[in-house]
Design an enzyme around this catalytic site. Structure first.
Site, PDB file in Angstrom:
ATOM      1  N   LYS A 188      -0.835 -10.893   3.793  1.00 49.81           N
ATOM      2  CA  LYS A 188      -0.067 -10.458   2.617  1.00 49.81           C
ATOM      3  C   LYS A 188       0.049 -11.574   1.592  1.00 49.81           C
ATOM      4  O   LYS A 188       0.064 -11.328   0.395  1.00 49.81           O
ATOM      5  CB  LYS A 188       1.318  -9.939   3.036  1.00 49.81           C
ATOM      6  CG  LYS A 188       1.222  -8.636   3.823  1.00 49.81           C
ATOM      7  CD  LYS A 188       2.565  -7.972   4.034  1.00 49.81           C
ATOM      8  CE  LYS A 188       2.396  -6.645   4.769  1.00 49.81           C
ATOM      9  NZ  LYS A 188       3.644  -5.977   5.068  1.00 49.81           N
ATOM     10  N   LYS A 292      -5.199  -0.143   9.093  1.00 49.76           N
ATOM     11  CA  LYS A 292      -4.082   0.652   9.618  1.00 49.76           C
ATOM     12  C   LYS A 292      -3.447   1.506   8.524  1.00 49.76           C
ATOM     13  O   LYS A 292      -3.427   1.116   7.356  1.00 49.76           O
ATOM     14  CB  LYS A 292      -3.085  -0.290  10.297  1.00 49.76           C
ATOM     15  CG  LYS A 292      -1.760  -0.414   9.632  1.00 49.76           C
ATOM     16  CD  LYS A 292      -0.798  -1.266  10.411  1.00 49.76           C
ATOM     17  CE  LYS A 292       0.390  -1.606   9.529  1.00 49.76           C
ATOM     18  NZ  LYS A 292       1.156  -0.462   9.076  1.00 49.76           N
ATOM     19  N   LYS A 295       2.604   2.300   4.716  1.00 50.99           N
ATOM     20  CA  LYS A 295       3.404   2.810   3.605  1.00 50.99           C
ATOM     21  C   LYS A 295       3.026   2.105   2.320  1.00 50.99           C
ATOM     22  O   LYS A 295       3.087   2.673   1.242  1.00 50.99           O
ATOM     23  CB  LYS A 295       4.892   2.557   3.873  1.00 50.99           C
ATOM     24  CG  LYS A 295       5.472   3.450   4.927  1.00 50.99           C
ATOM     25  CD  LYS A 295       6.976   3.283   4.950  1.00 50.99           C
ATOM     26  CE  LYS A 295       7.458   2.620   6.214  1.00 50.99           C
ATOM     27  NZ  LYS A 295       7.593   1.172   6.115  1.00 50.99           N
TER      28      LYS A 295
HETATM   29  P1  ATP Z   1       4.542  -1.510   5.211  1.00 47.23           P
HETATM   30  O1  ATP Z   1       3.162  -1.168   4.719  1.00 47.23           O
HETATM   31  O2  ATP Z   1       5.591  -1.477   4.148  1.00 47.23           O
HETATM   32  O3  ATP Z   1       4.565  -2.768   6.062  1.00 47.23           O
HETATM   33  P2  ATP Z   1       4.349   0.089   7.556  1.00 47.23           P
HETATM   34  O4  ATP Z   1       3.673   1.390   7.399  1.00 47.23           O
HETATM   35  O5  ATP Z   1       3.546  -1.024   8.162  1.00 47.23           O
HETATM   36  O6  ATP Z   1       4.956  -0.311   6.153  1.00 47.23           O
HETATM   37  P3  ATP Z   1       6.752  -0.722   8.930  1.00 47.23           P
HETATM   38  O7  ATP Z   1       8.067  -0.290   8.413  1.00 47.23           O
HETATM   39  O8  ATP Z   1       6.278  -2.105   8.641  1.00 47.23           O
HETATM   40  O9  ATP Z   1       5.657   0.333   8.412  1.00 47.23           O
HETATM   41  O10 ATP Z   1       6.709  -0.522  10.502  1.00 47.23           O
HETATM   42  C1  ATP Z   1       7.623   0.320  11.186  1.00 47.23           C
HETATM   43  C2  ATP Z   1       7.122   0.586  12.599  1.00 47.23           C
HETATM   44  O11 ATP Z   1       5.974   1.433  12.534  1.00 47.23           O
HETATM   45  C3  ATP Z   1       6.702  -0.671  13.338  1.00 47.23           C
HETATM   46  O12 ATP Z   1       7.086  -0.524  14.690  1.00 47.23           O
HETATM   47  C4  ATP Z   1       5.210  -0.658  13.227  1.00 47.23           C
HETATM   48  O13 ATP Z   1       4.602  -1.327  14.327  1.00 47.23           O
HETATM   49  C5  ATP Z   1       4.902   0.830  13.262  1.00 47.23           C
HETATM   50  N1  ATP Z   1       3.674   1.130  12.528  1.00 47.23           N
HETATM   51  C6  ATP Z   1       3.439   0.891  11.218  1.00 47.23           C
HETATM   52  N2  ATP Z   1       2.211   1.339  10.885  1.00 47.23           N
HETATM   53  C7  ATP Z   1       1.661   1.838  12.010  1.00 47.23           C
HETATM   54  C8  ATP Z   1       0.397   2.452  12.314  1.00 47.23           C
HETATM   55  N3  ATP Z   1      -0.523   2.625  11.369  1.00 47.23           N
HETATM   56  N4  ATP Z   1       0.164   2.884  13.565  1.00 47.23           N
HETATM   57  C9  ATP Z   1       1.120   2.720  14.525  1.00 47.23           C
HETATM   58  N5  ATP Z   1       2.320   2.156  14.316  1.00 47.23           N
HETATM   59  C10 ATP Z   1       2.596   1.719  13.081  1.00 47.23           C
HETATM   60 MG    MG Z   2       4.378  -3.052   8.251  1.00 46.88          MG
END
Ligand code: ATP
Ligand code: MG
Length: 430
Positions: A188, A292, A295
């Protein structure tokens, strides 16, 4: 056409955890030890060693059982997607049956990148909390899995000020080199260039505080958080070494008690384990099977959100990346999209890998995509219906979050008071 609204692969292979007549032990959550190890070992027991206080060390009073505790959270940085749902929330729902469960919307984490939209943050915080409840974490209602009313404490991280306080205390015990090594920070920070915020570097310490405040025994997260969990364990160990044990004992008269009521000495912070699910640990982007689902990806078409309408889901799946191979298969490194979409189908239908291959292995993409669309819509429909009810009922969500924050504060305040005590901060005069 699809068979069940929701039956996880585990539920299909083993007696349903939803059935109150089925004994709960042995617990089936794998234990996380090392990054290379496969996840097969069961957690020894959900019953903790006797404990009367929240703390990890020597206990003060006669013994009562403490249920093992689980803590996790998702940041309200946008819409909760299938990766968050299958990688984290769906496991939380199962775990709340056996564990003392604390699940928070980690809003302090949502501002780490800097320059967030305040209006969006409050909206996304409420919406995330409502999704938690709709997905089955509602402490007052039966959830969509047909389980008994759950016992989770659902709260908003910033409603418990101890998160920020412990973060500072841990910051000062954490070598900066540990944080600079974090893969997510490196990735990041590279993207953020000169604008990289201190928060981005420090956010794993805040995450460690989130976990350690609750003396969590286990933390269910997706694969991307594995390294941060390791760091949490290292930070807890360092604080225990620096300030725990004999040194802490000497902070008061012999046999005296810490602010939480436990005796001084031993570990100040409980060292947690991670639980990383085998399927769903890494749901990949719809537009790139090697990245992956996230969000924060600006491409909306890269993810399916839990609240997407059937039309949006159909459109996204119609446009998602595929390949030119014949048939469908799991695990071919040249076909990450096939593995990802078949896994998504597996997770939504509750089928085993073998069943999915039996049904879809010889399909063409043109036949599989509509089947996947049906499966995703069918899985999400009851969650969306429950979500609508929750947000329409005035005061309901606030009531749940207040109760959750009260319970969370009670635990967190004790932990941070003990850390302050062990680190030599003068006790507040009341
Ligand atoms: P951001 O892009 O803002 O980091 P994010 O989609 O990675 O958002 P987080 O809020 O960082 O989501 O993560 C919340 C939970 O969801 C964590 O336990 C993370 O490991 C899980 N998680 C996030 N993305 C994935 C994914 N693509 N597959 C499985 N688990 C995920
Ligand atoms: Mg994340």
């Amino acid at each position: 056409m699809r068979r069940v609204v929701d039956a996880s692969p585990t539920a299909r292979r083993t007696p349903s955890r939803a059935d109150p007549t089925v004994p709960c032990s042995p617990p089936f959550y794998p234990h996380y030890i090392s990054p290379k190890q496969t996840l097969t070992a069961p957690i020894p027991s959900t019953k903790q060693a006797p404990a009367t206080t929240e703390q990890a060390g020597t206990e003060a009073k006669p013994k009562t059982e403490r249920r093992k505790r689980v803590l996790s959270g998702v940041q309200p940085t946008g819409s909760i997607h299938l990766g968050n749902y299958f990688g984290a929330i769906k496991n939380w729902v199962k775990m709340q049956e056996e564990f003392d469960a604390f699940y928070c919307v980690v809003d302090l984490h949502a501002i780490t990148a800097g320059g967030h939209d305040p209006k969006e943050l409050v909206k996304s915080t409420r919406s995330s909390a409502a999704i938690y409840l709709a997905a089955g974490l509602d402490p007052a209602r039966s959830n969509v899995l047909g389980l008994d009313p759950a016992r989770s404490n659902v709260f908003v991280q910033s409603h418990v000020s101890a998160h920020s306080e412990l973060c500072w205390l841990l910051n000062c015990a954490t070598p900066i080199g540990w944080l600079e090594k974090m893969i997510q920070f490196k990735e990041k920070a590279r993207k953020a260039g000169e604008d990289v915020s201190v928060g981005l570097l420090d956010y794993p310490v805040l995450m460690a505080s989130d976990i350690l405040l609750y003396n969590a025994d286990i933390v269910p997260v997706g694969e991307d958080q594995r390294q941060h969990l390791e760091l949490t364990r290292d930070i807890a160990g360092r604080v225990n070494n620096l300030y725990g044990g004999g040194k802490w004992k000497k902070m008061g008269p012999k046999g005296s008690r810490a602010p939480s009521g436990r005796f001084r000495g031993g570990e100040i912070l409980r060292v947690p384990d991670a639980y990383i699910p085998e399927a769903g640990a890494r749901v990949m982007s719809l537009t790139d099977g090697s990245a992956k689902m996230s969000k924060s990806n600006p491409a909306e078409g890269s993810r399916i959100n839990v609240l997407d309408s059937p039309d949006e889901i159909a459109k996204k799946i119609k446009r998602c990346k595929t390949d030119a191979f014949e048939g469908l298969e799991f695990g071919n490194p040249e076909r990450p999209e096939a593995t990802n979409l078949l896994t998504m189908y597996q997770l939504c239908t509750g089928m085993t890998k073998e069943e999915v291959l039996g049904e879809c292995g010889s399909m063409r993409w043109g036949d599989f995509k509509p089947a996947l669309t049906d499966a995703v819509i069918e899985h999400l429909t009851p969650i969306q219906a429950r979500y609508a009810e929750i947000v329409e009922e005035e005061g309901y969500l606030d009531g749940v979050l207040k109760k959750g924050a009260d319970a969370a504060n009670e635990v967190a305040e004790k932990t941070v008071a003990d850390v302050r005590d062990a680190m030599g901060f003068m006790e507040r005069i009341h």
